[in-house]
Design an enzyme around this catalytic site. Structure first.
Site, PDB file in Angstrom:
ATOM      1  N   ASP A  93       0.806  -1.219   0.000  1.00 57.81           N
ATOM      2  CA  ASP A  93       0.000   0.000   0.000  1.00 57.81           C
ATOM      3  C   ASP A  93       0.843   1.275   0.000  1.00 57.81           C
ATOM      4  O   ASP A  93       2.014   1.259   0.374  1.00 57.81           O
ATOM      5  CB  ASP A  93      -0.880   0.046   1.253  1.00 57.81           C
ATOM      6  CG  ASP A  93      -2.028  -0.945   1.171  1.00 57.81           C
ATOM      7  OD1 ASP A  93      -1.989  -1.825   0.300  1.00 57.81           O
ATOM      8  OD2 ASP A  93      -2.953  -0.827   1.993  1.00 57.81           O
ATOM      9  N   ASP A  94       0.183   2.350  -0.364  1.00 58.27           N
ATOM     10  CA  ASP A  94       0.661   3.743  -0.184  1.00 58.27           C
ATOM     11  C   ASP A  94       1.736   4.201  -1.179  1.00 58.27           C
ATOM     12  O   ASP A  94       2.192   5.327  -1.120  1.00 58.27           O
ATOM     13  CB  ASP A  94       1.185   4.012   1.241  1.00 58.27           C
ATOM     14  CG  ASP A  94       0.107   3.836   2.301  1.00 58.27           C
ATOM     15  OD1 ASP A  94      -1.036   3.545   1.912  1.00 58.27           O
ATOM     16  OD2 ASP A  94       0.406   3.983   3.491  1.00 58.27           O
ATOM     17  N   HIS A 117       3.672  -2.386   3.025  1.00 55.13           N
ATOM     18  CA  HIS A 117       3.725  -1.033   2.440  1.00 55.13           C
ATOM     19  C   HIS A 117       5.010  -0.881   1.638  1.00 55.13           C
ATOM     20  O   HIS A 117       6.095  -1.109   2.188  1.00 55.13           O
ATOM     21  CB  HIS A 117       3.668   0.028   3.539  1.00 55.13           C
ATOM     22  CG  HIS A 117       2.369   0.031   4.287  1.00 55.13           C
ATOM     23  ND1 HIS A 117       2.122  -0.833   5.326  1.00 55.13           N
ATOM     24  CD2 HIS A 117       1.241   0.759   4.118  1.00 55.13           C
ATOM     25  CE1 HIS A 117       0.887  -0.616   5.778  1.00 55.13           C
ATOM     26  NE2 HIS A 117       0.331   0.355   5.059  1.00 55.13           N
TER      27      HIS A 117
HETATM   28 ZN    ZN Z   1      -2.648   3.145   3.308  1.00 61.65          ZN
END
Ligand code: ZN
Length: 484
Positions: free
Chosen positions: A292-293, A437
């Site tokens: 993610d991100d 992440h």
């Molecule tokens: Zn996130």
């Protein structure tokens, strides 16, 4: 014979003073360091950004009391970064105070406060950019609060541009601009009835305090929520067309930004990707790793490398704000055969937004991902895994299933490769969706060992869509995956 060296008195005093100053500096440095948290990006500035010299970093945080997401552009020049950091810090401090005040109410109502800081970037000329930062915070009650700030930066000169760099202001010019702004405010029917002329006057009185930005088309002036109008008007942006303000521009600057700004290349060749239709055995041991991100200019390429070495597929839930800066990186992820999911534009807690805003957060990001990769994102992962009926409606409308996770690697917390490995390996089970992440170097450090351990236990790494298909999951979910 012993020679005694006698220091003159003035020298001793200078030495003492230097010592004291040094001590004070240490203290000040310490406080500043604390107040700006890890906000000053330590990453090397790399060049894969579509905005040469500029990079962006998104930091998110989640506690029982609040969620926070800060997207902040940064450069390799501390002098340029500092005022941006300071403004961001100020918003964080106000947010912390707000939470303290409304902690009881938040706990009673079982809701979390949220701070979102997002940035819009516009290129004015070669290495000259306008950054428009917007902070939205909601710490209690039904209404949040929006603050705006803009920075015009010139990386050729390694500095922020000030009013004098951009405008040529004498008394008459100041008056003219004040009148232009006031007229524009009154001509906007949506806000004119909320405006207080006294507050407008006060806000415009001192040009040094104007919040402004410039583009080849407009000069924009910003007012925080409540600064010049009742709260119903929200934060206010006044755009004055360039032809009206051009007479007041600093000539040198006007010439600079008249430079024709090249269009972003949109003509992506339509490459056909032969979807790797891997035949999956329904009884197999599968796990879906998700990142993610990102994309992140340094971490994502490392993750891609490791995945390739292990012939593993994963799903990347990207933020529109990051893809906007690193479209070629997003494209690389897609070209490597991984799945790209949508993690919204600005990492806001969607459950705190009106339905129209939720749609905007999801669609904007979708468009940016499409432009970058030529592919529509197939899944939605709401930030913080926070979802409600409205979020579900949007997912349904866009026909993108919501993919949550069953195993949280806690990589955002531990920032430690060994801890990440232990956390995942002690919780994973066939059918797990694992949250990671691709913005933390420690996560990239953890991945080779993680993949080796998973392989040893007979796992095959697939995308979330493949996993859902295997489990015959249809509809928007949300889907969480299995836990061991
Ligand atoms: Zn996130």
């Amino acid at each position: 014979m012993i020679k005694r060296i006698k220091l003159p008195a003035w020298f001793v005093i200078v030495l003492l003073l230097a010592g004291i100053t040094f001590g004070i500096n240490q203290v000040v440095a310490k406080v500043l360091e604390e107040s700006s948290e890890s906000n000053v990006p330590k990453e090397k500035v790399v060049s894969s950004s579509v905005y040469p010299g500029l990079n962006i970093k998104t930091k998110t945080k989640e506690t029982d009391l609040y969620t926070l997401s800060v997207s902040q552009p940064y450069t390799e020049f501390n002098k340029v970064n500092k005022p941006i950091d300071e403004w961001v810090d100020k918003q964080k401090k106000e947010f912390t105070l707000g939470i303290k005040k409304s902690q009881n109410m938040l706990e009673k109502n079982g809701i979390r406060a949220h701070l979102n800081i997002q940035a819009e970037t516009e290129k004015l000329a070669d290495k000259i950019y306008t950054l428009e930062l917007q902070a939205y915070q909601i710490t209690g009650g039904a209404n949040g609060m929006t603050k705006m700030k803009s920075f015009v930066i010139d990386l050729n000169q390694k500095k922020l541009l000030h009013l004098d760099d951009v405008f040529q202001l004498d008394e008459k010019a100041i008056k003219d601009i004040q009148n232009l702004i006031t007229a524009e405010l009154h001509s906007n029917q949506k806000i004119s009835s909320y405006i207080s002329d006294d507050l407008v006057k006060k806000a415009l009185n001192t040009p040094e305090k104007w919040k402004w930005s410039v583009s080849p088309k407009n000069v924009t002036f910003y007012f925080d929520e409540y600064e010049i109008a009742a709260g119903a008007a929200g934060a206010i942006k006044v755009e004055i067309p360039m032809k009206k303000v051009k007479p007041y521009l600093n000539e040198k600057f006007a010439k600079k930004i008249d430079v024709k700004i090249p269009e972003k290349e949109n003509s992506k060749e339509e490459e056909e990707h032969s979807e790797d239709k891997v035949k999956l055995d329904t009884d197999g041991k599968y796990v879906a790793l998700t990142f993610d991100d990102g994309p992140h200019p340094e971490v994502t390429p490392r993750i891609l490398d490791t995945l390739k070495k292990h012939d593993a597929k994963a799903t990347f839930f990207m933020l529109g704000s990051q893809v906007e800066y690193y479209p070629s990186l997003a494209n690389k992820v897609e070209e490597a055969g991984h799945e790209i999911g949508n993690h919204t534009m600005n990492h806001q807690d969607l459950t705190l937004l009106q339905p129209s805003k939720i749609r905007e957060e999801v669609q904007k990001s979708n468009r940016i991902i499409e432009n970058a990769t030529g592919q529509t994102s197939t899944l939605l992962r709401p930030p913080y895994g926070a979802s409600n009926g409205n979020v579900k409606q949007v997912a349904k409308h866009m026909e993108t299933p919501m993919a949550m996770w069953s195993v949280d690697s806690l990589d955002w917390k531990s920032r430690n490769a060994t801890a990440v490995n232990e956390e995942v390996m002690s919780n994973v089970a066939p059918g797990s969706i694992v949250l990671l992440h691709d913005i933390h170097p420690s996560t990239a450090d953890a991945l080779p060992q993680l993949l080796t351990s998973l392989e040893k236990q007979g796992y095959q790494m697939v995308t979330v869509s493949q996993l859902l298909e295997l489990r015959e999951k249809k509809g928007v979910g949300p889907y969480y995956g299995k836990i061991g």
